[in-house]
Structures are given as C-alpha cells and as structure tokens.
Design a protein around this motif. Structure first.
Motif, short mmCIF file in Angstrom:
data_model
loop_
_atom_site.label_atom_id
_atom_site.label_comp_id
_atom_site.label_asym_id
_atom_site.label_seq_id
_atom_site.Cartn_x
_atom_site.Cartn_y
_atom_site.Cartn_z
N ALA A 1 26.80 36.82 48.20
CA ALA A 1 25.69 36.33 49.03
C ALA A 1 24.88 35.28 48.28
O ALA A 1 24.34 34.34 48.88
CB ALA A 1 24.80 37.49 49.47
N GLY A 2 24.78 35.45 46.98
CA GLY A 2 24.05 34.48 46.17
C GLY A 2 24.93 33.36 45.63
O GLY A 2 24.47 32.52 44.84
N SER A 3 26.21 33.34 46.02
CA SER A 3 27.19 32.31 45.60
C SER A 3 27.30 32.21 44.08
O SER A 3 27.47 31.13 43.51
CB SER A 3 26.82 30.94 46.18
N SER A 4 27.17 33.35 43.39
CA SER A 4 27.26 33.36 41.94
C SER A 4 27.82 34.69 41.46
O SER A 4 27.34 35.75 41.86
CB SER A 4 25.88 33.10 41.33
N LEU A 5 28.82 34.63 40.57
CA LEU A 5 29.41 35.82 39.98
C LEU A 5 29.02 35.88 38.51
O LEU A 5 29.09 34.88 37.79
CB LEU A 5 30.93 35.78 40.11
N HIS A 6 28.62 37.06 38.06
CA HIS A 6 28.14 37.20 36.68
C HIS A 6 29.26 36.99 35.67
O HIS A 6 29.09 36.28 34.69
CB HIS A 6 27.52 38.59 36.48
N GLU A 7 30.40 37.63 35.88
CA GLU A 7 31.52 37.52 34.93
C GLU A 7 32.84 37.68 35.66
O GLU A 7 33.00 38.54 36.52
CB GLU A 7 31.42 38.59 33.84
N VAL A 8 33.79 36.83 35.29
CA VAL A 8 35.15 36.90 35.82
C VAL A 8 36.11 36.84 34.64
O VAL A 8 36.07 35.90 33.85
CB VAL A 8 35.46 35.74 36.80
N ASP A 9 36.95 37.87 34.50
CA ASP A 9 37.96 37.88 33.45
C ASP A 9 39.27 37.37 34.01
O ASP A 9 39.69 37.78 35.11
CB ASP A 9 38.15 39.29 32.90
N ALA B 1 40.53 34.95 29.07
CA ALA B 1 39.22 34.30 28.99
C ALA B 1 38.19 35.07 29.80
O ALA B 1 38.50 35.64 30.84
CB ALA B 1 39.30 32.86 29.49
N GLU B 2 36.96 35.10 29.28
CA GLU B 2 35.82 35.65 29.99
C GLU B 2 34.99 34.48 30.51
O GLU B 2 34.50 33.67 29.72
CB GLU B 2 34.97 36.53 29.07
N LEU B 3 34.86 34.40 31.82
CA LEU B 3 34.10 33.33 32.45
C LEU B 3 32.75 33.88 32.89
O LEU B 3 32.68 34.91 33.56
CB LEU B 3 34.86 32.78 33.66
N HIS B 4 31.69 33.17 32.53
CA HIS B 4 30.34 33.65 32.82
C HIS B 4 29.60 32.70 33.76
O HIS B 4 29.80 31.48 33.71
CB HIS B 4 29.55 33.82 31.52
N ASP B 5 28.75 33.29 34.62
CA ASP B 5 27.93 32.51 35.56
C ASP B 5 28.81 31.57 36.38
O ASP B 5 28.72 30.34 36.29
CB ASP B 5 26.85 31.72 34.81
N VAL B 6 29.66 32.18 37.19
CA VAL B 6 30.60 31.43 38.02
C VAL B 6 29.93 31.10 39.36
O VAL B 6 29.53 31.99 40.11
CB VAL B 6 31.88 32.24 38.26
N THR B 7 29.79 29.81 39.64
CA THR B 7 29.15 29.36 40.87
C THR B 7 30.22 29.07 41.93
O THR B 7 31.16 28.31 41.69
CB THR B 7 28.33 28.08 40.62
N LEU B 8 30.06 29.66 43.11
CA LEU B 8 30.98 29.46 44.22
C LEU B 8 30.51 28.29 45.07
O LEU B 8 29.30 28.07 45.24
CB LEU B 8 31.06 30.73 45.07
N GLY C 1 32.38 26.82 50.71
CA GLY C 1 32.81 27.98 51.49
C GLY C 1 33.66 28.94 50.68
O GLY C 1 34.58 29.56 51.22
N PHE C 2 33.35 29.04 49.38
CA PHE C 2 34.04 29.92 48.45
C PHE C 2 35.48 29.48 48.15
O PHE C 2 36.26 30.25 47.61
CB PHE C 2 34.04 31.38 48.94
N SER C 3 35.82 28.24 48.50
CA SER C 3 37.17 27.76 48.22
C SER C 3 37.32 27.19 46.82
O SER C 3 38.43 26.93 46.35
CB SER C 3 37.58 26.69 49.24
N SER C 4 36.19 26.97 46.13
CA SER C 4 36.24 26.49 44.76
C SER C 4 35.13 27.16 43.96
O SER C 4 34.19 27.74 44.52
CB SER C 4 36.07 24.96 44.71
N ALA C 5 35.24 27.07 42.63
CA ALA C 5 34.25 27.70 41.77
C ALA C 5 34.21 26.99 40.43
O ALA C 5 35.18 26.34 40.02
CB ALA C 5 34.59 29.18 41.57
#
Length: 229
Positions: free
Chosen positions: A61-69, A91-98, A101-105
């Motif tokens: 909902a906030g278009s942001s993910l804290h961490e993606v491995d 890799a650990e990815l931090h502060d991932v912005t969507l 329409g969530f098709s890219s990050a």
C-alpha cells in the motif's frame, strides 16, 4: 462476557484470515517478481526471491518493501570473447520502491556475495589453462608453453585482485624461469589474465574478492538497483 468472547473469537478469526491473505499475496508477488528479473547481456539459470517483513500488504500500500532477498544461479555473460559464469549470487535489497503499477522496482541499496567456481574460471581462461585453489587465499594456475621446440608445463601461485570494481585480475606471484630466456614472459602470457564480470544488475559493483576452497567469493554492493520493468 459472552459478547466479549464472541468479539475476541471474531478478532482471532479475522486476524487468521488476514495472515493467510497476506502470506498468499507474498507468495504471488515473489513468483511474479522472479519472472521479471533480467540482466542486460546475460542469461540467468534460476531466480529465487524472498520478500521480508510483515504485514506485506501494508508495505505494498505504501509502494515500498523493507527488504527483499534474491538468489540468482547460473548467471552467464561474455568476457574477452569467452563465456564467464557466476555460479550463484545472493543479495539483500533494502528500501525497495515499487513503481508503474508494481511492474518495476528499484532498491535503494544492496549487499551480497557472488561465487565464481574454479571450473568456470578455467573455462574463462586461455585454452589449456587450469585454475584451482592454491591455499592461503591464492589460486594455482597451470598452463603449457612451447619454447625451443619443447612443451613446458608450469604451475604458478597467483594473486587474484579486483580492478575498477568489475574486473578479475589473476597475476602470478613468481614464475620459475630455470634460466631459460623468455620463459617467464611466455608463462605469464598464458597464466596471467583479466576477465570483466559484466553479469551484474545495473548499480551493483564488485567490492572485495577472496579465493576459497569453493571458488572466488566476491562481495557485492550497490545503490539504486533497478529490478525490472
């Protein structure tokens, strides 16, 4: 009291439903994302993505993910006219912005490790050259040269370093010459080499390299890394 019990039961049930829906959404998002990861000019054997944090739906909902491995295996690219393969990269990815329409990050920052096996490094070296672990953070490079009508096979202990954050350099510490003029130069032309690692997402660069028994362990860092779109 009966009403309170009913209310508590409803809260527990609704909470359970929310968790199930949230986890299902995570699974779907991970599956979709795995099919979108691309590296320009390279091929990827397999991709595994794990989205961390709970709840997931509020992050979306906030278009942001804290961490993606992310784990990539079998990444292949060209290096000096030869194929070079990264066995795996985590890799650990931090502060991932969507976006879109969530098709890219895009990940604000990332840290990870890439591994190049000695078998794959051998394939990327010159013909007839074999690269193995040499112990004590070194590699052993073996090759044959022709001199004075003879074929001489030599093994050297070499240091592996990074050049400009994207190139692996293998350089022999010492070459046994045995008093034969020109032998050292011939051996070095065979056993010393550089190979650029281009099989990385934009924004990532090689930070540190260490030969281990498993292969070359390479630390990876980066910022503003596009993940698809």
């Amino acid at each position: 009291m009966r009403a309170l019990r009913i209310l508590l039961i409803m809260v527990v049930v609704l909470g359970g439903v929310f968790i199930v829906v949230d986890r299902a959404a995570v699974y779907f998002a991970e599956s979709e994302a795995e099919g979108r990861v691309e590296i320009s000019g390279s091929t990827i054997g397999s991709t595994d993505i794990s989205i961390k944090g709970f709840p997931f739906l509020t992050q979306v909902a906030g278009s942001s993910l804290h961490e993606v491995d992310i784990e990539l295996t079998g990444i292949e690219t060209d290096a000096a006219g030869r194929r070079i393969r990264i066995s795996e990269m985590n890799a650990e990815l931090h502060d991932v912005t969507l976006a879109d329409g969530f098709s890219s990050a895009t990940a604000a920052r990332a840290t990870g490790t890439a591994t190049v096996s000695y078998e794959d490094l051998t394939h990327a070296a010159d013909d007839g050259v074999v690269v193995q672990y040499g112990g004590n953070g070194k590699v052993k490079v073996t090759g044959a040269v022709e001199i004075l009508g003879r074929t001489l096979k030599r093994s050297v202990t070499s240091t592996v370093t990074l050049v400009d954050g994207h190139t692996i350099r293998v350089h022999a510490d010492k070459v046994p010459g045995e008093g034969i003029p020109g032998l050292e130069g011939l051996v070095r032309r065979k056993t010393d080499f550089e190979r650029e690692i281009g099989a990385l997402p934009n924004g990532l660069k090689l930070q540190r390299i260490e030969p281990t028994k498993k292969g070359l362990e390479i630390s990876v860092t980066g910022s503003d890394i596009p993940l698809g779109g």
